[in-house]
Scaffold this motif. Structure first.
Motif, PDB file in Angstrom:
ATOM      1  N   ARG A 198       0.888  -1.048  -0.077  1.00  0.00           N
ATOM      2  CA  ARG A 198      -0.026  -0.085   0.027  1.00  0.00           C
ATOM      3  C   ARG A 198       0.886   1.149   0.085  1.00  0.00           C
ATOM      4  O   ARG A 198       1.820   1.113   0.664  1.00  0.00           O
ATOM      5  CB  ARG A 198      -0.961  -0.023   1.228  1.00  0.00           C
ATOM      6  CG  ARG A 198      -2.119  -1.048   1.208  1.00  0.00           C
ATOM      7  CD  ARG A 198      -2.790  -1.302   2.645  1.00  0.00           C
ATOM      8  NE  ARG A 198      -3.456   0.299   2.862  1.00  0.00           N
ATOM      9  CZ  ARG A 198      -4.310   0.413   3.597  1.00  0.00           C
ATOM     10  NH1 ARG A 198      -4.993  -0.678   4.328  1.00  0.00           N
ATOM     11  NH2 ARG A 198      -4.617   1.708   4.057  1.00  0.00           N
ATOM     12  N   PRO A 199       0.442   2.546  -0.721  1.00  0.00           N
ATOM     13  CA  PRO A 199       1.388   3.475  -0.722  1.00  0.00           C
ATOM     14  C   PRO A 199       1.256   4.343   0.587  1.00  0.00           C
ATOM     15  O   PRO A 199       2.183   4.994   0.666  1.00  0.00           O
ATOM     16  CB  PRO A 199       0.468   4.498  -1.800  1.00  0.00           C
ATOM     17  CG  PRO A 199      -0.872   3.850  -2.112  1.00  0.00           C
ATOM     18  CD  PRO A 199      -0.721   2.285  -1.450  1.00  0.00           C
ATOM     19  N   ASP A 200       0.164   4.165   1.395  1.00  0.00           N
ATOM     20  CA  ASP A 200       0.278   4.958   2.615  1.00  0.00           C
ATOM     21  C   ASP A 200       0.759   3.978   3.657  1.00  0.00           C
ATOM     22  O   ASP A 200       0.810   4.201   5.013  1.00  0.00           O
ATOM     23  CB  ASP A 200      -1.108   5.131   3.046  1.00  0.00           C
ATOM     24  CG  ASP A 200      -2.047   3.868   3.112  1.00  0.00           C
ATOM     25  OD1 ASP A 200      -1.777   3.038   2.666  1.00  0.00           O
ATOM     26  OD2 ASP A 200      -3.025   4.017   4.103  1.00  0.00           O
ATOM     27  N   MET A 201       1.739   2.932   3.430  1.00  0.00           N
ATOM     28  CA  MET A 201       2.264   2.385   4.494  1.00  0.00           C
ATOM     29  C   MET A 201       3.608   1.558   4.293  1.00  0.00           C
ATOM     30  O   MET A 201       3.824   1.486   2.928  1.00  0.00           O
ATOM     31  CB  MET A 201       1.297   1.074   4.522  1.00  0.00           C
ATOM     32  CG  MET A 201       1.333   0.349   6.104  1.00  0.00           C
ATOM     33  SD  MET A 201       0.103  -1.018   6.166  1.00  0.00           S
ATOM     34  CE  MET A 201      -1.262  -0.108   6.079  1.00  0.00           C
ATOM     35  N   THR A 202       4.458   1.472   4.948  1.00  0.00           N
ATOM     36  CA  THR A 202       5.893   1.087   4.929  1.00  0.00           C
ATOM     37  C   THR A 202       5.982  -0.260   5.951  1.00  0.00           C
ATOM     38  O   THR A 202       5.738  -0.050   7.104  1.00  0.00           O
ATOM     39  CB  THR A 202       6.972   1.897   4.758  1.00  0.00           C
ATOM     40  OG1 THR A 202       6.840   2.920   4.118  1.00  0.00           O
ATOM     41  CG2 THR A 202       8.147   1.423   4.646  1.00  0.00           C
ATOM     42  N   VAL A 203       6.546  -1.177   5.376  1.00  0.00           N
ATOM     43  CA  VAL A 203       6.696  -2.496   6.500  1.00  0.00           C
ATOM     44  C   VAL A 203       8.017  -2.969   6.382  1.00  0.00           C
ATOM     45  O   VAL A 203       8.480  -3.168   5.376  1.00  0.00           O
ATOM     46  CB  VAL A 203       5.698  -3.634   5.982  1.00  0.00           C
ATOM     47  CG1 VAL A 203       6.001  -4.712   7.165  1.00  0.00           C
ATOM     48  CG2 VAL A 203       4.178  -3.252   6.331  1.00  0.00           C
ATOM     49  N   GLN A 204       8.957  -2.951   7.477  1.00  0.00           N
ATOM     50  CA  GLN A 204      10.180  -3.527   7.151  1.00  0.00           C
ATOM     51  C   GLN A 204      10.384  -4.489   8.488  1.00  0.00           C
ATOM     52  O   GLN A 204       9.810  -4.187   9.591  1.00  0.00           O
ATOM     53  CB  GLN A 204      11.183  -2.356   7.377  1.00  0.00           C
ATOM     54  CG  GLN A 204      11.546  -1.397   6.077  1.00  0.00           C
ATOM     55  CD  GLN A 204      12.451  -0.375   6.693  1.00  0.00           C
ATOM     56  OE1 GLN A 204      12.305   0.682   6.972  1.00  0.00           O
ATOM     57  NE2 GLN A 204      13.627  -0.632   6.459  1.00  0.00           N
ATOM     58  N   VAL A 205      11.191  -5.516   8.308  1.00  0.00           N
ATOM     59  CA  VAL A 205      11.539  -6.502   9.152  1.00  0.00           C
ATOM     60  C   VAL A 205      13.059  -6.450   9.466  1.00  0.00           C
ATOM     61  O   VAL A 205      13.770  -6.430   8.554  1.00  0.00           O
ATOM     62  CB  VAL A 205      11.003  -8.019   8.672  1.00  0.00           C
ATOM     63  CG1 VAL A 205      11.460  -9.034   9.605  1.00  0.00           C
ATOM     64  CG2 VAL A 205       9.546  -7.986   8.775  1.00  0.00           C
ATOM     65  N   ILE A 206      13.419  -6.733  10.744  1.00  0.00           N
ATOM     66  CA  ILE A 206      14.566  -6.850  11.096  1.00  0.00           C
ATOM     67  C   ILE A 206      15.056  -8.317  11.200  1.00  0.00           C
ATOM     68  O   ILE A 206      14.317  -9.040  12.221  1.00  0.00           O
ATOM     69  CB  ILE A 206      14.945  -6.067  12.714  1.00  0.00           C
ATOM     70  CG1 ILE A 206      14.588  -4.659  12.480  1.00  0.00           C
ATOM     71  CG2 ILE A 206      16.432  -6.389  13.104  1.00  0.00           C
ATOM     72  CD1 ILE A 206      14.701  -4.186  13.964  1.00  0.00           C
TER      73      ILE A 206
END
Length: 282
Positions: A198-206
């Motif tokens: 989604r353009p309104d969301m950023t998800v990152q995983v460590i």
């Protein structure tokens, strides 16, 4: 000398939210309230957006017009008296009230920065995952209360919409912990994968390969507002919820979030990690 602009504290924001909701529940417009109390409409607006602290007589007049019960008046009056104090520690004895405060701040926030070490964030949970997570982490909670929390969580998601943005950093443990079992987890990972696009969301995983990192001390949410340069840090624990708003506290958590983003996989690599975990679930 120019008058110093009021910077809303968490308590003042909470009070503004409560008064606005009481007016709406009473089915009254600002114009009607102004006529009933003799208050200037501009003043009422400033109170409802936390740009002004209501004076005692004005405050009591509003509670009278809204027909607020005595017990509720005492609670709101206590908030008014401490409206300019920084920091807010709440016990979970009054969970509906404090949960409403978080929901209200979420609705007003233009941007949220969320780090989670154990669970998928509530705003990204599927209904089945939310039910399993709530019941599993609070085994003594009644089935009725669990369902109430699930409904509230789903309503929080329904309220969130652009231009509000959400940036999420997760520990890899969040992907690997099978909350509710493989079937529920597959559904949740597919939802997480979709949300990450989604353009309104950023998800990152460590990834685990990073080793120790600053987020191992616990999860947190930073809420940022459009009306002014003011931010709130929300910390949730089993017995207390803590809202932090001093510049020093906010700065430390912003630095911590920035470091977590630097150590996390890129959004593209994160999608690969989620997809890999999804394909490995039996």
């Amino acid at each position: 000398m120019a008058k110093r602009q009021l910077v809303p504290t968490v308590r003042l924001r909470r009070l503004a939210l409560e008064l606005r909701q009481l007016r709406e529940q009473a089915g009254m417009s600002r114009e009607q309230v102004a006529d009933a109390t003799g208050m200037n409409r501009a003043t009422l607006y400033r109170i409802e957006v936390a740009q002004a602290k209501p004076q005692g007589r004005t405050f009591q007049a509003l509670l009278e017009v809204y027909r607020v019960p005595e017990a509720r008046r005492k609670e709101l009056t206590a908030i008014l008296k401490s409206a300019h104090q920084q920091g807010w520690l709440q016990n979970t004895d009054d969970l509906p009230s404090q949960y409403a405060a978080l929901i209200g701040f979420e609705a007003e926030a233009m941007r949220m920065l969320n780090y989670e070490s154990l669970f998928v964030p509530g705003l990204l949970q599927t209904e089945n995952y939310a039910r399993a997570a709530i019941a599993g982490s609070a085994p003594d909670m009644s089935a009725e209360d669990v369902e109430s929390r699930v409904i509230a969580r789903m309503e929080r998601q329904a309220r969130r919409e652009p231009p509000q943005t959400l940036k999420v950093v997760l520990d890899e443990a969040v992907l690997r912990r099978e909350v509710g079992g493989p079937t529920i987890m597959r559904e949740q990972l597919r939802r997480l994968l979709d949300d990450s696009e989604r353009p309104d969301m950023t998800v990152q995983v460590i990834p685990f390969s990073v080793g120790a990192h600053p987020g191992m001390t616990g999860s947190f949410v930073i809420l940022q507002f459009a009306d002014e340069d003011h931010e709130i840090v929300y910390l949730e624990a089993s017995t207390t919820d803590l809202f932090l708003e001093s510049k020093g506290d906010v700065y430390r958590y912003r630095r911590q979030f920035d470091r977590l983003c630097e150590q996390a996989a890129t959004p593209e690599a994160t999608r690969d990690l989620i997809a890999s975990e999804l394909s490995g679930l039996k």
